[in-house]
Scaffold this motif. Structure first.
Motif, mmCIF file in Angstrom:
data_model
loop_
_atom_site.group_PDB
_atom_site.id
_atom_site.type_symbol
_atom_site.label_atom_id
_atom_site.label_comp_id
_atom_site.label_asym_id
_atom_site.label_seq_id
_atom_site.Cartn_x
_atom_site.Cartn_y
_atom_site.Cartn_z
ATOM 1 N N ILE A 1 0.844 -1.206 0.000
ATOM 2 C CA ILE A 1 0.000 0.000 0.000
ATOM 3 C C ILE A 1 0.875 1.250 0.000
ATOM 4 C CG2 ILE A 1 -1.647 1.338 1.383
ATOM 5 C CD1 ILE A 1 -2.709 -1.509 2.327
ATOM 6 N N GLU A 2 1.942 1.219 0.791
ATOM 7 C CA GLU A 2 2.838 2.379 0.850
ATOM 8 C C GLU A 2 3.522 2.611 -0.501
ATOM 9 O OE1 GLU A 2 5.150 1.348 4.270
ATOM 10 O OE2 GLU A 2 3.439 1.684 5.616
ATOM 11 N N VAL B 1 -6.618 8.553 3.778
ATOM 12 C CA VAL B 1 -6.477 10.028 3.757
ATOM 13 C C VAL B 1 -5.314 10.453 2.865
ATOM 14 C CG1 VAL B 1 -5.900 12.047 5.185
ATOM 15 C CG2 VAL B 1 -7.521 10.360 6.031
ATOM 16 N N SER B 2 -4.274 9.606 2.769
ATOM 17 C CA SER B 2 -3.071 9.940 1.991
ATOM 18 C C SER B 2 -3.368 10.211 0.517
ATOM 19 C CB SER B 2 -2.053 8.792 2.078
ATOM 20 O OG SER B 2 -1.708 8.541 3.410
ATOM 21 N N LEU C 1 -7.182 3.614 12.921
ATOM 22 C CA LEU C 1 -6.737 4.938 12.476
ATOM 23 C C LEU C 1 -5.595 4.839 11.466
ATOM 24 C CD1 LEU C 1 -6.869 6.923 15.824
ATOM 25 C CD2 LEU C 1 -8.057 7.553 13.700
ATOM 26 N N HIS C 2 -4.717 3.840 11.672
ATOM 27 C CA HIS C 2 -3.582 3.635 10.767
ATOM 28 C C HIS C 2 -4.095 3.393 9.340
ATOM 29 C CE1 HIS C 2 0.743 2.795 10.398
ATOM 30 N NE2 HIS C 2 0.379 1.969 9.417
ATOM 31 N N TRP C 3 -5.133 2.543 9.226
ATOM 32 C CA TRP C 3 -5.673 2.209 7.899
ATOM 33 C C TRP C 3 -6.476 3.367 7.325
ATOM 34 C CZ3 TRP C 3 -4.311 -1.952 5.084
ATOM 35 C CH2 TRP C 3 -3.581 -2.951 5.745
ATOM 36 N N LEU D 1 -9.187 -0.512 2.209
ATOM 37 C CA LEU D 1 -8.619 0.157 3.394
ATOM 38 C C LEU D 1 -9.686 0.382 4.465
ATOM 39 C CD1 LEU D 1 -6.401 2.793 1.534
ATOM 40 C CD2 LEU D 1 -5.607 0.722 2.678
ATOM 41 N N TRP D 2 -10.862 0.827 4.045
ATOM 42 C CA TRP D 2 -11.940 1.075 4.994
ATOM 43 C C TRP D 2 -12.432 -0.223 5.640
ATOM 44 C CZ3 TRP D 2 -15.850 5.527 3.739
ATOM 45 C CH2 TRP D 2 -15.138 6.701 3.437
#
Length: 847
Positions: free
Chosen positions: A330-331, A379-380, A372-374, A355-356
């Motif tokens: 993902i990153e 948000v990114s 929150l991390h996911w 992700l959600w």
């Protein structure tokens, strides 16, 4: 002849009208049926060749018409007639033939018609589930193919269609037979074959049939069929099915790799490759699956859909609990997003969903930091300042996580971002509301509830259709009320409930919400220790009474007009609320007014229930209890107006209760039930303290009752003189009746007798009066004589009562002496002295 001509005209008319789509297939079948039957009736014993041929054609087409509209049973008779007519025609042709050559021509002509009829009979048999008959018909057709090779393709496709039908009906054995027949017939004459593509299609379905029938038993047959199919015509569906069968059979990775290699150079779509990789990974073949997935980008380097491969990779890493590798992937995508390697919008949306979903999973597990991390990954992909409804949802979800982590400032910031993106969303208003409640900002919380109420009435057109439906508003308002109660903010909870009850029409939703609120309140109360429980109950009691139960009662009354809220639903809800109201009434022992109100509520709610015995008993008890509480409060009130109101209210409850009691007594034996006595005593008290002019009439029926008890009469006597009531005549009458009953006892209870007599003498002989009527004195004298009679016959008469009787008689004599009535004085003083002999330890003191 006329009938025959009419039948032919009808037939021809049917053909022309059907071609113009004037009549339906079923209408055509019915018209053909009529025309064919009429022609049959016109046929003589030796019809000419043309008539027979026409009859064959009409019978065949009529039978086929019934088959095509799904009424195969009606076709059989016509098809049998066609066979019979074909035999007649052949006999007639042979008879008129001049040589062998002519006979061969006639035979070929007849065999074509017979082949067609037999195929129709096979269709009819399959439709009716007559497998053996269908097999026999097809076998005869198959035998005729040597002379009719052009029909090979037709018969092969017919068997394939039979295979498809029986496969859909899950008759796998029959399906495998027909598909095998289709394939075998297709090989009989290559010149008139259906072609390799069709043969491969037949074999693929045959392999599927074996696979679904019993893969473990017919695995080899399934593999053989799919291998033959792929030899006939290489097709992605064949490749996919072969891999599927190998996986089901537990084949080695090597065998599966070999199957994949067969299609290395075959042109396949990206989606097909992804589905193959998905199939491999779903069956736990990670090594093969990921290797295959890695090879896909090379084949589709120029495709804009390459992001789909990455998504699938991420999905399966997550499914296999390899979150660390999934995060790395993902990153990489996030980096690519900002370095010119963006995903297509569709793929990006899919990634957001992944992700959600992962965040939601962690949220459900209460791993809020991980959730929150996911969410932050999601948000990114948004640019700073971007306004997007999905971003608003994302921020709301993050706010919920922050709230659970007690990070109020971060939650507030997230909600601000949500407001910026989607200020008119009911979900955003709900997030604002939660923050306001936690900050004890009542004004802001109420304002948010009002906004939610307005939005609940008219859901925004911009809301997410997947999440917002007609029940969303009620669900959120219900939740808002719960949150307010949990945080001891009743004003806010009331406002939420007001909107819920006044503006939302769905009865089921409303009752679910109201019940939820009651349960929440009760669970909160019961969680307290015994000392605090009453305080907690008292604090919440007004809210529950004034809003929850009132709303339930109001909605039950309105629900008769709502179609979706059935009578059974109404009864269930009414039962639930009436029982809870009853239980709450019992809990409010220290607050009579609330106890009374809950009993009355329970009664009103029970009126929506069927009037069975249990409900009638509950109604009777509720009204009796409500009347009892009103009377008790009336005794303690200072002002007369308050007393009047309470006693009048009690009387209303008693009148209703009496009507219910009449009905209830018809349902069984209530001999030991004290209701009659309670109704009498309560009504007497209410009427007497209201100074009701009808009281004496009411009591007339009481004196006539044969079963009235002594205790009841004594209570009536007491109540008759209890302020503000004052009815000495009624008091005296009740006591006299009680005294008479005491006398009639087999063994007189001296203690009870003495108390009753004491009261009767007190009311009949007021202390300090000297000008008493002779009749009154004589009446009272008789009471003293009664007392002497009982005193003389038992040692159980209380000594203090004997002393009291002696003193009253003596003092009455003294009063007579002071007014110069010496004879009466001597009699009464003498009466007093007669009691002296019955005194025990006190005798010497008074001698």
């Amino acid at each position: 002849v006329q009938v025959e001509e009419s039948a032919i005209s009808l037939w021809n008319w049917t053909v022309t009208k059907h071609m113009g789509a004037v009549i339906s297939d079923e209408q055509r079948a019915k018209l053909r049926f009529v025309a064919c039957r009429l022609i049959g009736l016109c046929e003589g014993s030796d019809p000419p060749e043309g008539t027979i041929r026409r009859h064959i054609l009409m019978s065949m087409k009529t039978g086929k018409g019934w088959i095509d509209i799904g009424k195969a049973g009606l076709a059989d008779g016509f098809l049998e007639n066609a066979v019979s007519s074909i035999e007649k025609l052949y006999a007639k042709l042979r008879k008129g033939s001049e040589g062998e050559a002519d006979i061969e021509v006639h035979r070929a002509d007849v065999e074509k018609s017979l082949f067609k009829v037999l195929s129709y009979q096979a269709e009819s048999a399959v439709a009716q589930g007559e497998f053996q008959k269908a097999v026999m018909c097809v076998q005869r057709c198959k035998d005729m193919l040597m002379k009719l090779p052009k029909e090979t393709c037709y018969l092969s496709i017919l068997c394939y269609n039979f295979g498809v039908e029986t496969y859909e009906w899950k008759r796998y054995e029959e399906s495998s037979f027909w598909l095998s027949q289709s394939y075998d017939i297709g090989k009989m004459d290559m010149k008139y074959s259906v072609g390799k593509e069709m043969q491969a299609k037949v074999l693929r379905l045959l392999a599927t049939t074996y696979f679904e029938w019993d893969c473990s038993l017919y695995l080899d047959k399934a593999l053989k069929a799919i291998s033959l199919a792929n030899q006939e015509n290489l097709h992605p569906a064949g490749f996919f099915l072969k891999v599927k069968i190998l996986l089901k059979s537990g084949a080695s990775d090597e065998d599966i790799n070999s199957a994949l290699a067969e299609f290395t150079h075959f042109e396949m779509s990206l989606d097909f490759c992804l589905n193959t990789a998905k199939l491999l990974l779903e069956h736990g073949r990670e090594s093969v699956g990921f290797d295959f997935l890695k090879s896909v980008p090379e084949r589709f380097e120029s495709s804009p859909d390459l992001g789909k491969i990455t998504l699938l990779h991420i999905e399966f890493l997550l499914q296999n609990k390899r979150e660390v590798l999934a995060k790395q992937k993902i990153e990489e995508v996030i980096i690519g997003h900002y370095t010119g390697k963006q995903l297509l919008p569709e793929a990006l949306n899919q990634l957001h969903i992944i992700l959600w979903d992962r965040a939601a999973k962690h949220y459900e597990e209460k791993s809020y930091s991980e959730a929150l991390h996911w969410y932050n990954y999601s948000v990114s992909f948004y640019t700073p300042g971007q306004i997007d409804q999905n971003l608003a949802k994302l921020q709301r979800n993050m706010a919920s996580c922050y709230l659970h982590l007690k990070q109020l400032d971060k939650a507030k910031e997230a909600v601000k971002q949500a407001e910026r993106c989607d200020p008119n969303s009911i979900f955003t208003k709900f997030s604002v509301y939660k923050i306001a409640v936690l900050e004890k900002d009542t004004d802001k919380a109420v304002e948010a509830v009002i906004e939610m109420g307005k939005l609940a009435e008219k859901p925004s057109e911009h809301e997410d259709k997947l999440r917002v439906d007609k029940n969303t508003g009620s669900n959120l308002l219900s939740l808002a009320a719960q949150i307010a109660l949990e945080n001891d903010q009743q004003i806010v909870a009331i406002k939420a409930l007001e909107y819920l009850s006044e503006h939302l029409q769905d009865c089921r939703q409303l009752f679910a919400a109201l019940k939820c609120l009651v349960r929440l309140m009760l669970s909160k109360v019961m969680a307290e220790n015994a000392e605090k429980r009453w305080v907690c109950l008292k604090n919440h009691g007004t809210f529950i009474l004034n809003y929850v139960f009132s709303a339930a009662l109001k909605k039950l009354a309105e629900s008769f007009t709502e179609e979706k809220f059935t009578g059974d639903m109404r009864i269930l809800e009414a039962h639930w609320f009436r029982k809870v109201a009853w239980n709450l009434a019992v809990q409010f022992k220290e607050s009579p007014e609330k106890m009374r109100d809950f009993f009355v509520l329970s009664f009103k709610l029970s009126q929506f229930c069927p009037s069975d015995k249990a409900v009638l008993i509950a109604q009777k008890t509720c009204l009796l209890m409500a009347a009892a509480v009103d009377l008790e409060m009336g005794r303690q009130q200072v002002t007369s107006s308050e007393q009047t109101e309470l006693f009048s209210q009690a009387l209303e409850h008693l009148q209703t209760c009496k009507e219910i009691w009449k009905v209830l007594k018809l349902t069984g034996d209530f001999a030991k039930d004290p209701t009659d006595t309670l109704l009498l005593l309560y009504e007497f008290e209410a009427r007497s303290k209201l100074n009701d002019p009808t009281l004496h009439n009411f009591m007339e029926s009481v004196w006539e009752q044969p079963q009235i008890e002594i205790k009841t009469l004594e209570i009536i006597a007491s109540l008759a003189m209890e302020s503000p009531a004052r009815y000495p005549v009624l008091c005296k009458k009740a006591l006299k009746s009680a005294l008479n009953l005491h006398r009639k006892q087999a063994v007189i209870d001296a203690v009870k007798f003495s108390k009753c007599l004491h009261s009767l003498i007190n009311i009949s002989l007021p202390t300090g009066l000297t000008d008493l009527d002779t009749c009154v004195l004589q009446e009272v004298w008789d009471y003293f004589e009664d007392a002497l009679s009982v005193v003389s016959s038992t040692d159980a008469y209380p000594e203090m009562e004997i002393l009291w009787l002696m003193t009253r008689a003596w003092n009455t004599g003294i009063f007579q002496y002071t007014v110069g009535k010496y004879k009466e004085a001597e009699q009464w003083c003498g009466l007093g002295m007669r009691f002296l002999n019955h005194l025990g330890s006190l005798k010497k003191s008074y001698e």
